[in-house]
Design a protein around this motif. Structure first.
Motif, PDB file in Angstrom:
ATOM      1  N   UNK A 152       0.833  -1.194   0.000  1.00 35.69           N
ATOM      2  CA  UNK A 152       0.000   0.000   0.000  1.00 35.69           C
ATOM      3  C   UNK A 152       0.874   1.252   0.000  1.00 35.69           C
ATOM      4  N   UNK A 153       0.381   2.297  -0.647  1.00 37.35           N
ATOM      5  CA  UNK A 153       1.060   3.588  -0.655  1.00 37.35           C
ATOM      6  C   UNK A 153       0.937   4.221   0.733  1.00 37.35           C
ATOM      7  N   UNK A 154       1.978   4.827   1.288  1.00 35.36           N
ATOM      8  CA  UNK A 154       3.272   5.156   0.689  1.00 35.36           C
ATOM      9  C   UNK A 154       4.367   4.121   0.905  1.00 35.36           C
ATOM     10  N   UNK A 155       4.057   3.026   1.660  1.00 35.85           N
ATOM     11  CA  UNK A 155       5.108   2.061   1.977  1.00 35.85           C
ATOM     12  C   UNK A 155       5.644   1.376   0.720  1.00 35.85           C
ATOM     13  N   UNK A 156       4.791   1.234  -0.291  1.00 41.51           N
ATOM     14  CA  UNK A 156       5.198   0.563  -1.526  1.00 41.51           C
ATOM     15  C   UNK A 156       6.207   1.371  -2.328  1.00 41.51           C
ATOM     16  N   UNK A 157       6.432   2.634  -1.964  1.00 45.68           N
ATOM     17  CA  UNK A 157       7.408   3.454  -2.703  1.00 45.68           C
ATOM     18  C   UNK A 157       8.837   3.213  -2.228  1.00 45.68           C
ATOM     19  N   UNK A 158       9.015   2.498  -1.129  1.00 43.17           N
ATOM     20  CA  UNK A 158      10.359   2.207  -0.609  1.00 43.17           C
ATOM     21  C   UNK A 158      10.941   1.002  -1.334  1.00 43.17           C
ATOM     22  N   UNK A 159      12.182   1.114  -1.781  1.00 44.14           N
ATOM     23  CA  UNK A 159      12.852   0.029  -2.491  1.00 44.14           C
ATOM     24  C   UNK A 159      14.249  -0.176  -1.915  1.00 44.14           C
ATOM     25  N   UNK A 160      14.773  -1.357  -2.148  1.00 47.54           N
ATOM     26  CA  UNK A 160      16.131  -1.666  -1.694  1.00 47.54           C
ATOM     27  C   UNK A 160      17.147  -1.301  -2.766  1.00 47.54           C
ATOM     28  N   UNK A 161      18.343  -0.926  -2.327  1.00 54.15           N
ATOM     29  CA  UNK A 161      19.467  -0.671  -3.215  1.00 54.15           C
ATOM     30  C   UNK A 161      20.483  -1.790  -2.988  1.00 54.15           C
ATOM     31  N   UNK A 162      21.014  -2.349  -4.055  1.00 55.32           N
ATOM     32  CA  UNK A 162      21.851  -3.548  -3.935  1.00 55.32           C
ATOM     33  C   UNK A 162      23.130  -3.332  -3.135  1.00 55.32           C
ATOM     34  N   UNK A 163      23.525  -2.074  -2.923  1.00 53.16           N
ATOM     35  CA  UNK A 163      24.714  -1.818  -2.100  1.00 53.16           C
ATOM     36  C   UNK A 163      24.399  -1.861  -0.607  1.00 53.16           C
ATOM     37  N   UNK A 164      23.124  -2.081  -0.249  1.00 50.55           N
ATOM     38  CA  UNK A 164      22.748  -2.217   1.156  1.00 50.55           C
ATOM     39  C   UNK A 164      21.925  -1.079   1.696  1.00 50.55           C
ATOM     40  N   UNK A 165      21.550  -0.118   0.857  1.00 50.11           N
ATOM     41  CA  UNK A 165      20.786   1.050   1.293  1.00 50.11           C
ATOM     42  C   UNK A 165      19.317   0.944   0.904  1.00 50.11           C
ATOM     43  N   UNK A 166      18.624   2.053   1.064  1.00 55.60           N
ATOM     44  CA  UNK A 166      17.215   2.172   0.713  1.00 55.60           C
ATOM     45  C   UNK A 166      17.071   3.280  -0.324  1.00 55.60           C
ATOM     46  N   UNK A 167      15.997   3.250  -1.083  1.00 52.95           N
ATOM     47  CA  UNK A 167      15.673   4.312  -2.020  1.00 52.95           C
ATOM     48  C   UNK A 167      14.176   4.539  -2.035  1.00 52.95           C
ATOM     49  N   UNK A 168      13.738   5.583  -2.725  1.00 51.32           N
ATOM     50  CA  UNK A 168      12.316   5.885  -2.833  1.00 51.32           C
ATOM     51  C   UNK A 168      11.980   6.147  -4.296  1.00 51.32           C
ATOM     52  N   UNK A 169      10.855   5.610  -4.750  1.00 50.80           N
ATOM     53  CA  UNK A 169      10.403   5.812  -6.120  1.00 50.80           C
ATOM     54  C   UNK A 169       9.890   7.240  -6.271  1.00 50.80           C
ATOM     55  N   UNK A 170      10.438   7.986  -7.233  1.00 55.89           N
ATOM     56  CA  UNK A 170      10.010   9.370  -7.442  1.00 55.89           C
ATOM     57  C   UNK A 170       9.491   9.602  -8.856  1.00 55.89           C
ATOM     58  N   UNK A 171       9.486   8.576  -9.682  1.00 56.38           N
ATOM     59  CA  UNK A 171       8.859   8.629 -11.001  1.00 56.38           C
ATOM     60  C   UNK A 171       8.638   7.179 -11.424  1.00 56.38           C
ATOM     61  N   UNK A 172       8.137   6.985 -12.635  1.00 55.02           N
ATOM     62  CA  UNK A 172       7.902   5.627 -13.121  1.00 55.02           C
ATOM     63  C   UNK A 172       9.196   4.897 -13.460  1.00 55.02           C
ATOM     64  N   UNK A 173      10.327   5.628 -13.450  1.00 54.62           N
ATOM     65  CA  UNK A 173      11.578   4.978 -13.803  1.00 54.62           C
ATOM     66  C   UNK A 173      12.768   5.470 -12.983  1.00 54.62           C
ATOM     67  N   UNK A 174      12.510   6.248 -11.909  1.00 56.93           N
ATOM     68  CA  UNK A 174      13.612   6.842 -11.161  1.00 56.93           C
ATOM     69  C   UNK A 174      13.491   6.587  -9.668  1.00 56.93           C
ATOM     70  N   UNK A 175      14.657   6.409  -9.037  1.00 60.46           N
ATOM     71  CA  UNK A 175      14.762   6.157  -7.604  1.00 60.46           C
ATOM     72  C   UNK A 175      15.732   7.162  -7.001  1.00 60.46           C
ATOM     73  N   UNK A 176      15.311   7.819  -5.946  1.00 55.06           N
ATOM     74  CA  UNK A 176      16.167   8.756  -5.225  1.00 55.06           C
ATOM     75  C   UNK A 176      16.774   8.037  -4.030  1.00 55.06           C
TER      76      UNK A 176
END
Length: 396
Positions: free
Chosen positions: A150-174
């Motif tokens: 569910x939004x907004x939790x679904x916008x959180x993604x993992x980064x393979x170096x061990x960090x976290x990111x957030x979806x800010x467009x249909x193709x971009x992660x901050x």
């Protein structure tokens, strides 16, 4: 249901009922935020990256009154807003920029935004018991399809170096710059950088109710290119948190909702003076961890707070309820990127904080250009055309 589960469910329920409560609040009275235009020059090819740096998940800095109150000159800001682009094959380019103001703007407020608050002290620092955990641990694990997807939790993604990111467009992660670059070179894992999307057990074909301890799976997507501001690439001895952000472009679009960016308002203009973020803290492997807390202090570039966090949460999208002049309602928007931990020495007193990089008008213009590739789309936020476009996208 255990007392802890009841507490978590109560907090998450309040998280979703908050829009109704906010509808009763009056919008803040502030001047429209002007976003300058970033004019990029032609990219200059660079040598290929060596990928020699080590990923640093527990990022800590020190700052005194001189670095806290320092003011960047226009030429310094222009230099630091230049950016490096890393492609999947290791090829790099450097893009320099200019800042272009409207003809009717006779000052440089965008370079030193007036909305950015001066140092303010809200309360005395509490003694911490554990690094980046202040008092009782206030983090909540997000579990179950109803919340995890569910939004907004679904916008959180993992980064393979061990960090976290957030979806800010249909193709971009901050995310945080230090997750991919140490200030001197890219980290080992940035050579084949990937972004991980959580897939709950039931979505993957497993009945989560029958296996309560089953962890979500992760679907990994390769990164097409990475952009890091030159303000971060200054060498390890000069690294500061002010430019600790990076944007990752995926190889193909995802289908999940993303969270819109906003210039960070003063904490007084945040609903409840409160920020939120969800990340993948290293002490809770396989779990998405949510937390919220009030803003303690703020400067022109950083948000100081005592949200409980552990290594791995770096790069989380820090969001708050911001009044949207275009949509005329309170909206969750990303206003910063969780960076790490800082010891701040002011007036001879050491203060201990967790820190997020705030999105200033210039940083918004830069990130917006990275996302859209068209500087004209990022020029002015508060216009009728922008409002109509927002309403149209919302209806779609």
């Amino acid at each position: 249901m255990t007392p802890r589960e009841i507490t978590i469910s109560t907090h998450l329920l309040l998280h979703h009922l908050l829009p109704f409560t906010l509808s009763l609040l009056q919008p803040p009275h502030h001047q429209p935020v002007h976003v300058p235009t970033l004019v990029p020059h032609a990219p200059t090819p660079l040598t290929r990256s060596r990928f020699s740096a080590e990923a640093q998940l527990d990022f800590t800095t020190r700052c005194n009154s001189s670095c806290f109150h320092r003011a960047e000159l226009e030429e310094q800001m222009t230099d630091k807003l230049a950016f490096e682009t890393l492609y999947a094959d290791g090829f790099r380019t450097l893009t320099t920029v200019e800042v272009e103001e409207d003809d009717d703007d006779g000052d440089d407020d965008a370079l030193h935004p007036t909305h950015a608050p001066a140092w303010r002290r809200r309360r005395r620092l509490k003694r911490r018991r554990k690094r980046q955990i202040y008092g009782a641990d206030g983090r909540f694990n997000i579990q179950g399809d109803d919340f995890l997807m569910d939004y907004p939790f679904s916008t959180a993604v993992r980064i393979s170096t061990g960090c976290t990111g957030v979806l800010v467009s249909q193709q971009h992660v901050l995310t945080a710059a230090h997750c991919v670059h140490d200030g001197k070179d890219y980290v080992h894992g940035a050579r084949k950088l990937r972004v991980g999307f959580l897939i709950p057990p039931s979505v993957n074909g497993t009945k989560a109710g029958l296996i309560p301890n089953k962890k979500p799976l992760v679907r990994w997507v390769r990164v097409k290119r990475t952009r890091v501001p030159k303000g971060w690439i200054q060498g390890p001895q000069e690294v500061s948190m002010d430019f600790d952000y990076a944007l990752l472009e995926l190889r193909w679009p995802h289908r999940r909702p993303f969270m819109r960016l906003s210039v960070a308002p003063s904490s007084d203009d945040l609903a409840g003076n409160r920020i939120h973020f969800s990340g993948f803290d290293s002490d809770r492997p396989g779990e998405l961890v949510y937390r919220f807390c009030p803003v303690e202090e703020e400067s022109s570039d950083l948000i100081y707070q005592h949200c409980d966090a552990r290594p791995g949460a770096s790069g989380s999208g820090v969001y708050g309820r911001v009044w949207d002049d275009g949509l005329e309602r309170w909206e969750r928007k990303v206003i910063g990127i969780f960076s790490g931990h800082q010891w701040l020495e002011i007036d001879g007193e050491n203060r201990d904080y967790n820190v997020a990089v705030r999105i200033t008008p210039l940083k918004f213009a830069q990130i917006c250009y990275w996302v859209h590739g068209n500087r004209l789309d990022c020029r002015i936020m508060n216009t009728k055309r922008w409002k109509d476009d927002c309403n149209r996208r919302f209806m779609d």
